[in-house]
Write a protein that holds these residues in place. Sequence first.
Motif, PDB file in Angstrom:
ATOM      1  N   GLU A 113       0.835  -1.202   0.000  1.00 38.26           N
ATOM      2  CA  GLU A 113       0.000   0.000   0.000  1.00 38.26           C
ATOM      3  C   GLU A 113       0.872   1.255   0.000  1.00 38.26           C
ATOM      4  N   ARG A 114       1.899   1.264   0.822  1.00 36.09           N
ATOM      5  CA  ARG A 114       2.792   2.423   0.906  1.00 36.09           C
ATOM      6  C   ARG A 114       3.462   2.692  -0.442  1.00 36.09           C
ATOM      7  N   ARG A 115       3.939   1.633  -1.066  1.00 35.11           N
ATOM      8  CA  ARG A 115       4.644   1.796  -2.340  1.00 35.11           C
ATOM      9  C   ARG A 115       3.702   2.223  -3.464  1.00 35.11           C
ATOM     10  N   ALA A 116       2.499   1.694  -3.499  1.00 34.61           N
ATOM     11  CA  ALA A 116       1.535   2.106  -4.524  1.00 34.61           C
ATOM     12  C   ALA A 116       1.163   3.573  -4.341  1.00 34.61           C
ATOM     13  N   ALA A 117       0.953   4.008  -3.101  1.00 34.65           N
ATOM     14  CA  ALA A 117       0.637   5.411  -2.828  1.00 34.65           C
ATOM     15  C   ALA A 117       1.797   6.311  -3.248  1.00 34.65           C
ATOM     16  N   ALA A 118       3.019   5.866  -3.006  1.00 40.17           N
ATOM     17  CA  ALA A 118       4.193   6.654  -3.398  1.00 40.17           C
ATOM     18  C   ALA A 118       4.284   6.828  -4.914  1.00 40.17           C
ATOM     19  N   HIS A 119       3.635   5.955  -5.666  1.00 43.78           N
ATOM     20  CA  HIS A 119       3.612   6.054  -7.125  1.00 43.78           C
ATOM     21  C   HIS A 119       2.338   6.755  -7.622  1.00 43.78           C
ATOM     22  N   GLY A 120       1.614   7.421  -6.718  1.00 45.13           N
ATOM     23  CA  GLY A 120       0.482   8.242  -7.108  1.00 45.13           C
ATOM     24  C   GLY A 120      -0.876   7.577  -7.112  1.00 45.13           C
ATOM     25  N   HIS A 121      -0.969   6.356  -6.621  1.00 50.22           N
ATOM     26  CA  HIS A 121      -2.268   5.675  -6.571  1.00 50.22           C
ATOM     27  C   HIS A 121      -3.001   6.069  -5.300  1.00 50.22           C
ATOM     28  N   ASP A 122      -4.321   6.254  -5.423  1.00 56.27           N
ATOM     29  CA  ASP A 122      -5.101   6.689  -4.264  1.00 56.27           C
ATOM     30  C   ASP A 122      -6.082   5.637  -3.768  1.00 56.27           C
ATOM     31  N   LEU A 123      -6.076   4.464  -4.410  1.00 60.96           N
ATOM     32  CA  LEU A 123      -7.000   3.402  -4.043  1.00 60.96           C
ATOM     33  C   LEU A 123      -6.343   2.060  -4.351  1.00 60.96           C
ATOM     34  N   MET A 124      -6.348   1.146  -3.387  1.00 63.27           N
ATOM     35  CA  MET A 124      -5.887  -0.224  -3.625  1.00 63.27           C
ATOM     36  C   MET A 124      -7.137  -1.077  -3.741  1.00 63.27           C
ATOM     37  N   VAL A 125      -7.229  -1.871  -4.807  1.00 57.28           N
ATOM     38  CA  VAL A 125      -8.381  -2.741  -5.022  1.00 57.28           C
ATOM     39  C   VAL A 125      -7.910  -4.177  -5.172  1.00 57.28           C
ATOM     40  N   LEU A 126      -8.830  -5.096  -4.938  1.00 58.29           N
ATOM     41  CA  LEU A 126      -8.493  -6.512  -5.059  1.00 58.29           C
ATOM     42  C   LEU A 126      -9.741  -7.326  -5.316  1.00 58.29           C
ATOM     43  N   GLU A 127      -9.513  -8.509  -5.847  1.00 56.31           N
ATOM     44  CA  GLU A 127     -10.539  -9.531  -5.995  1.00 56.31           C
ATOM     45  C   GLU A 127     -10.058 -10.730  -5.187  1.00 56.31           C
ATOM     46  N   ALA A 128     -10.959 -11.313  -4.394  1.00 49.75           N
ATOM     47  CA  ALA A 128     -10.638 -12.529  -3.637  1.00 49.75           C
ATOM     48  C   ALA A 128     -11.874 -13.417  -3.642  1.00 49.75           C
ATOM     49  N   GLY A 129     -11.648 -14.696  -3.477  1.00 53.22           N
ATOM     50  CA  GLY A 129     -12.767 -15.628  -3.426  1.00 53.22           C
ATOM     51  C   GLY A 129     -13.414 -15.653  -2.049  1.00 53.22           C
ATOM     52  N   ARG A 130     -14.721 -15.859  -2.042  1.00 55.24           N
ATOM     53  CA  ARG A 130     -15.468 -15.920  -0.766  1.00 55.24           C
ATOM     54  C   ARG A 130     -14.924 -16.993   0.177  1.00 55.24           C
ATOM     55  N   VAL A 131     -14.338 -18.059  -0.386  1.00 58.79           N
ATOM     56  CA  VAL A 131     -13.831 -19.144   0.459  1.00 58.79           C
ATOM     57  C   VAL A 131     -12.528 -18.777   1.167  1.00 58.79           C
ATOM     58  N   GLN A 132     -11.906 -17.677   0.774  1.00 58.78           N
ATOM     59  CA  GLN A 132     -10.650 -17.254   1.394  1.00 58.78           C
ATOM     60  C   GLN A 132     -10.951 -16.415   2.642  1.00 58.78           C
ATOM     61  N   THR A 133     -11.550 -17.051   3.630  1.00 60.77           N
ATOM     62  CA  THR A 133     -12.047 -16.328   4.799  1.00 60.77           C
ATOM     63  C   THR A 133     -10.937 -15.653   5.608  1.00 60.77           C
ATOM     64  N   ALA A 134      -9.781 -16.279   5.733  1.00 60.78           N
ATOM     65  CA  ALA A 134      -8.686 -15.658   6.493  1.00 60.78           C
ATOM     66  C   ALA A 134      -8.209 -14.390   5.783  1.00 60.78           C
ATOM     67  N   LEU A 136      -9.940 -12.520   3.655  1.00 61.23           N
ATOM     68  CA  LEU A 136     -10.997 -11.511   3.747  1.00 61.23           C
ATOM     69  C   LEU A 136     -11.023 -10.869   5.133  1.00 61.23           C
ATOM     70  N   GLY A 137     -10.752 -11.650   6.160  1.00 55.23           N
ATOM     71  CA  GLY A 137     -10.673 -11.103   7.514  1.00 55.23           C
ATOM     72  C   GLY A 137      -9.527 -10.120   7.653  1.00 55.23           C
ATOM     73  N   LEU A 138      -8.376 -10.465   7.082  1.00 55.10           N
ATOM     74  CA  LEU A 138      -7.227  -9.555   7.111  1.00 55.10           C
ATOM     75  C   LEU A 138      -7.567  -8.258   6.401  1.00 55.10           C
ATOM     76  N   TYR A 139      -8.130  -8.357   5.196  1.00 54.62           N
ATOM     77  CA  TYR A 139      -8.443  -7.151   4.437  1.00 54.62           C
ATOM     78  C   TYR A 139      -9.435  -6.269   5.182  1.00 54.62           C
ATOM     79  N   ALA A 140     -10.449  -6.862   5.784  1.00 52.08           N
ATOM     80  CA  ALA A 140     -11.428  -6.079   6.552  1.00 52.08           C
ATOM     81  C   ALA A 140     -10.754  -5.388   7.736  1.00 52.08           C
ATOM     82  N   ALA A 141      -9.896  -6.123   8.435  1.00 54.60           N
ATOM     83  CA  ALA A 141      -9.192  -5.548   9.592  1.00 54.60           C
ATOM     84  C   ALA A 141      -8.255  -4.417   9.187  1.00 54.60           C
TER      85      ALA A 141
END
Length: 170
Positions: A113-134, A136-141
């Motif tokens: 996230e830090r490196r993407a922001a340093a290159h001018g990005h203002d949003l980090m996006v991702l796609e993950a599967g619903r079965v990847q519960t751990a 998804l929990g990390l991303y929410a946290a």
Amino acid sequence: MSPLLLRPTRYDAPAAVELTALVQAWYTEIYGGTDDNPIDADEFVPPHGEFLVGFQPDAGRPGGELAVAMGGWRAWTEPFPITGARPAELRRMFVRAEHRGRGHARTLLTELERRAAAHGHDLMVLEAGRVQTAALGLYAACGYRPVPRFGYYAASSGAVHLGKPLGSDR
């Protein structure tokens, strides 16, 4: 516990290839097949992206270290459903099973996230599967919230699309 040593690494370098084989095997276990979303190693070359591999000391391996985590970001170049956003897409976040629960994924995510922001990005996006519960929990946290569907898995009912503003504590 040894610290995670993050290094910029080409996506087609041996350490990344080794971890990619492990993540693809894991995808086969949880999804019944590999992720066929195309990735080109050149997409992760600054300033358009970056790929990091996390290493830990391991005296039993050649070179004295083991690649235990990986992840990258690449600039999202297609139209995005959030007006004005300059998104970067998170790709191939993975930690070896025996090294999970040590904070490596959070360390890696924060640095990407830090490196993407340093290159001018203002949003980090991702796609993950619903079965990847751990994951998804990390991303929410870490502050990721639902965003409009986008990308390769936009039409997949099993995909979750998340984003987080960069450059602030939002």
